[in-house]
Each structure stands twice: as structure tokens, then as C-alpha cells.
Write an enzyme that holds these catalytic residues in place. Sequence first.
Site, PDB file in Angstrom:
ATOM      1  CB  SER A  15      44.667  59.890  50.026  1.00 53.85           C
ATOM      2  OG  SER A  15      45.081  58.613  50.443  1.00 53.85           O
ATOM      3  CB  THR A  16      43.685  57.218  44.782  1.00 57.87           C
ATOM      4  OG1 THR A  16      42.253  57.156  44.826  1.00 57.87           O
ATOM      5  CG2 THR A  16      44.289  56.051  45.539  1.00 57.87           C
ATOM      6  CB  ILE A  19      39.670  67.047  49.094  1.00 57.00           C
ATOM      7  CG1 ILE A  19      38.859  68.116  48.336  1.00 57.00           C
ATOM      8  CG2 ILE A  19      40.052  67.528  50.482  1.00 57.00           C
ATOM      9  CD1 ILE A  19      37.503  68.451  48.970  1.00 57.00           C
ATOM     10  CE1 TYR A 152      28.850  64.639  50.307  1.00 56.32           C
ATOM     11  CE2 TYR A 152      27.937  66.859  50.258  1.00 56.32           C
ATOM     12  CZ  TYR A 152      29.030  66.018  50.316  1.00 56.32           C
ATOM     13  OH  TYR A 152      30.301  66.542  50.396  1.00 56.32           O
TER      14      TYR A 152
HETATM   15  P1  NAD Z   1      36.736  62.647  44.799  1.00 57.62           P
HETATM   16  O1  NAD Z   1      35.615  61.834  44.245  1.00 57.62           O
HETATM   17  O2  NAD Z   1      37.470  63.569  43.889  1.00 57.62           O
HETATM   18  O3  NAD Z   1      37.788  61.707  45.524  1.00 57.62           O
HETATM   19  C1  NAD Z   1      37.329  60.793  46.480  1.00 57.62           C
HETATM   20  C2  NAD Z   1      38.395  59.773  46.770  1.00 57.62           C
HETATM   21  O4  NAD Z   1      37.861  58.841  47.703  1.00 57.62           O
HETATM   22  C3  NAD Z   1      38.812  58.987  45.545  1.00 57.62           C
HETATM   23  O5  NAD Z   1      40.190  58.758  45.645  1.00 57.62           O
HETATM   24  C4  NAD Z   1      38.035  57.676  45.705  1.00 57.62           C
HETATM   25  O6  NAD Z   1      38.656  56.602  45.070  1.00 57.62           O
HETATM   26  C5  NAD Z   1      38.067  57.540  47.216  1.00 57.62           C
HETATM   27  N1  NAD Z   1      37.014  56.665  47.746  1.00 57.62           N
HETATM   28  C6  NAD Z   1      35.685  56.738  47.513  1.00 57.62           C
HETATM   29  N2  NAD Z   1      35.047  55.757  48.167  1.00 57.62           N
HETATM   30  C7  NAD Z   1      36.001  55.054  48.821  1.00 57.62           C
HETATM   31  C8  NAD Z   1      35.979  53.914  49.646  1.00 57.62           C
HETATM   32  N3  NAD Z   1      34.832  53.293  49.914  1.00 57.62           N
HETATM   33  N4  NAD Z   1      37.136  53.448  50.171  1.00 57.62           N
HETATM   34  C9  NAD Z   1      38.314  54.056  49.885  1.00 57.62           C
HETATM   35  N5  NAD Z   1      38.398  55.155  49.097  1.00 57.62           N
HETATM   36  C10 NAD Z   1      37.261  55.629  48.564  1.00 57.62           C
HETATM   37  O7  NAD Z   1      36.088  63.432  46.046  1.00 57.62           O
HETATM   38  P2  NAD Z   1      36.440  64.848  46.694  1.00 57.62           P
HETATM   39  O8  NAD Z   1      35.598  65.876  46.027  1.00 57.62           O
HETATM   40  O9  NAD Z   1      37.896  65.019  46.772  1.00 57.62           O
HETATM   41  O10 NAD Z   1      35.815  64.637  48.144  1.00 57.62           O
HETATM   42  C11 NAD Z   1      36.582  64.218  49.252  1.00 57.62           C
HETATM   43  C12 NAD Z   1      35.822  64.519  50.532  1.00 57.62           C
HETATM   44  O11 NAD Z   1      35.561  65.924  50.597  1.00 57.62           O
HETATM   45  C13 NAD Z   1      34.455  63.831  50.619  1.00 57.62           C
HETATM   46  O12 NAD Z   1      34.231  63.402  51.937  1.00 57.62           O
HETATM   47  C14 NAD Z   1      33.479  64.931  50.246  1.00 57.62           C
HETATM   48  O13 NAD Z   1      32.214  64.746  50.805  1.00 57.62           O
HETATM   49  C15 NAD Z   1      34.191  66.145  50.834  1.00 57.62           C
HETATM   50  N6  NAD Z   1      33.764  67.414  50.218  1.00 57.62           N
HETATM   51  C16 NAD Z   1      34.008  67.655  48.895  1.00 57.62           C
HETATM   52  C17 NAD Z   1      33.590  68.857  48.348  1.00 57.62           C
HETATM   53  C18 NAD Z   1      33.831  69.197  46.899  1.00 57.62           C
HETATM   54  O14 NAD Z   1      33.210  70.156  46.388  1.00 57.62           O
HETATM   55  N7  NAD Z   1      34.711  68.513  46.222  1.00 57.62           N
HETATM   56  C19 NAD Z   1      32.922  69.799  49.126  1.00 57.62           C
HETATM   57  C20 NAD Z   1      32.704  69.518  50.473  1.00 57.62           C
HETATM   58  C21 NAD Z   1      33.138  68.306  51.006  1.00 57.62           C
END
Ligand code: NAD
Length: 262
Positions: A15-16, A19, A152
Site C-alpha cells: 500500500s505504499t 491501487i 500473470y
Molecule cells: P504498483 O506497482 O503501482 O504498486 C504495487 C505496490 O505493491 C507497491 O507499493 C509495491 O511496493 C508493493 N509490493 C510489491 N511487491 C511487494 C511485496 N513482495 N511485499 C510488499 N509489498 C510489495 O501496482 P498496482 O498497479 O497498484 O497493482 C496492485 C494490485 O492490483 C496488484 O495485485 C495487481 O495485479 C492488481 N491489478 C492492477 C491493475 C492495473 O492496471 N494497475 C489491473 C488489474 C489488477
Amino acid sequence: MNIDLSGKTALVTGSTAGIGHAIAKGLAGSGASVVINGRGQEKVDAVVRKLQGVGGKVRGIAADVSTAAGCKALVAALPEVDILINNAGIFEPKDFFDIPDEDWSRFFEVNVMSGVRLSRAYLKGMLGRNWGRVVFISSESGLNIPVEMIHYGMSKTAQLSVARGLAQLTRGTGVTVNSVLPGPTMSEGVETFVKDLAKQNGQSLDEAAANFVKQHRPSSLLQRFASVDEIANMVVYAASKEASATNGAALRAEGGIVNTIA
Ligand code: NAD
């Protein structure tokens, strides 16, 4: 409807940024006491400072949820939660023939096992207290497997399966387990990916984003990337007391890409 989560403790993994950050902000704004998680202490502390004053109390725990040791340390620091949002996840387009075994394992560990381990640690307590919410942040890619990142897609389908299975354990209780399926969403991670595309094709960020949706998600009814807040709104609802009749569901917030009724 006025969502009030005061008195509830929520953990949002990853959550840093992106989403997860928007979900944490939304839950805190609804009065929950929110625990921020990321891998680095400095970033976690910075986000905690930023979210102070949004609503409920905000604190942070740095831990890598992709490993058993990381989950164990997290649970030791936070033995009980009322709301668990399994959000941490990774994505990377790669041709199937170039994806090595290590990548398949890594995607499974980060995207699936993090949620499995944390649910194993927290769900029993929720059942014992007869109230709880677990939400897995899956993806539309768990239904429409993207040919450019099959590993994925596999991990996102696996989350749907785990979430539905766990929901079966909640029969007759006040606990629910659901998945939320975002479509393309302009998070930090995705913005980096779209910026690279824009650079490769000599386009602006907006042009590259619009082209991506047209080319790779042509069935989208939304015809644009969602914002992180649009996804967080669905998750905060699923975590609320008001969502008590929604259990075992795969809740779509993907702009209508998936061309099925249910
Ligand atoms: P992002 O890369 O913007 O943020 C991911 C966050 O997770 C970051 O804060 C990162 O530091 C943290 N993180 C990653 N690996 C970690 C670990 N091992 N331990 C603790 N923290 C960890 O990603 P996002 O796009 O916000 O995606 C978040 C979720 O939403 C994911 O599960 C992704 O699959 C899902 N999702 C995203 C999208 C999209 O288009 N952005 C679409 C569908 C689903």
C-alpha cells in the site's frame, strides 16, 4: 449510504503506491485504523506520514509479503486484523517462450502465496470474532488471460479460486471473502509501463494510454484507464459492513472489458 469503519483494523498489503495506496486512503477516510505495508521502511514511513489526518489511525509495517518469513514477521507485529486486503502484486509483459521457471514461481509467490499465507494467519480470528472482510485484488486478466503475460493471468485466476474456496469456510458467519477485478488502472506501476510504451512509440502519455486500451483491451466499455480511486471505491465497499450479503463474489471494476453478463 455512509460507510463507517471506525473500530476496525485493516491491513492493506503493497500500500505504499498505486491501487493499494488508494485503498488504504479510502479505508482510513472511512474511519478504519489502517496498516500500511511495503518492503522498505523509509517508503512505508513516508506514506504513513502522508496519510495521517485522513481519518482513522494510520501506522506502517515494512515486510516482504512474497516470502514466508516476511508474512511471519508481519503477523508477529500485527496478530489480528478485521479487514485484510491482499493487494500486493507484480506484473510484467513477457513472451511465453521467454518466461523461465523462476518467473513462474516468483509470480505465484508474490501474487498468490502472499494472500494464502496472510489469510491462513488472519481468517481464523475473524471467524472466531464472527466478523471480518478479506478482499483479494485479482484482475480482469484472471478471466481474459493476456497472451503477453500468461504467468500473470495464471496468478490472477489462482487468486479467484483461493478467494472462492475461503468464502466457503465462512458459511453462516459475519465474515466475507471476495475478489475485486480491476482492468487497466493508472497506478504508479502501470504509469511506468505506459511511459516506456510512449517513449518507444514517440507518443505522449495520454496517447500511449488511449492506444493501449484500443489495441489491447478493445472490448472495454470504459475506453480509458481507470483511476486508482475508482478501484479503491469498490474495495472499500466490499470491506464495509454494508456489503454483508456479498460473499464469494468476483466483483468486476474493469470497465466492461469482460463481455459476459455474470
Ligand atoms: P504498483 O506497482 O503501482 O504498486 C504495487 C505496490 O505493491 C507497491 O507499493 C509495491 O511496493 C508493493 N509490493 C510489491 N511487491 C511487494 C511485496 N513482495 N511485499 C510488499 N509489498 C510489495 O501496482 P498496482 O498497479 O497498484 O497493482 C496492485 C494490485 O492490483 C496488484 O495485485 C495487481 O495485479 C492488481 N491489478 C492492477 C491493475 C492495473 O492496471 N494497475 C489491473 C488489474 C489488477
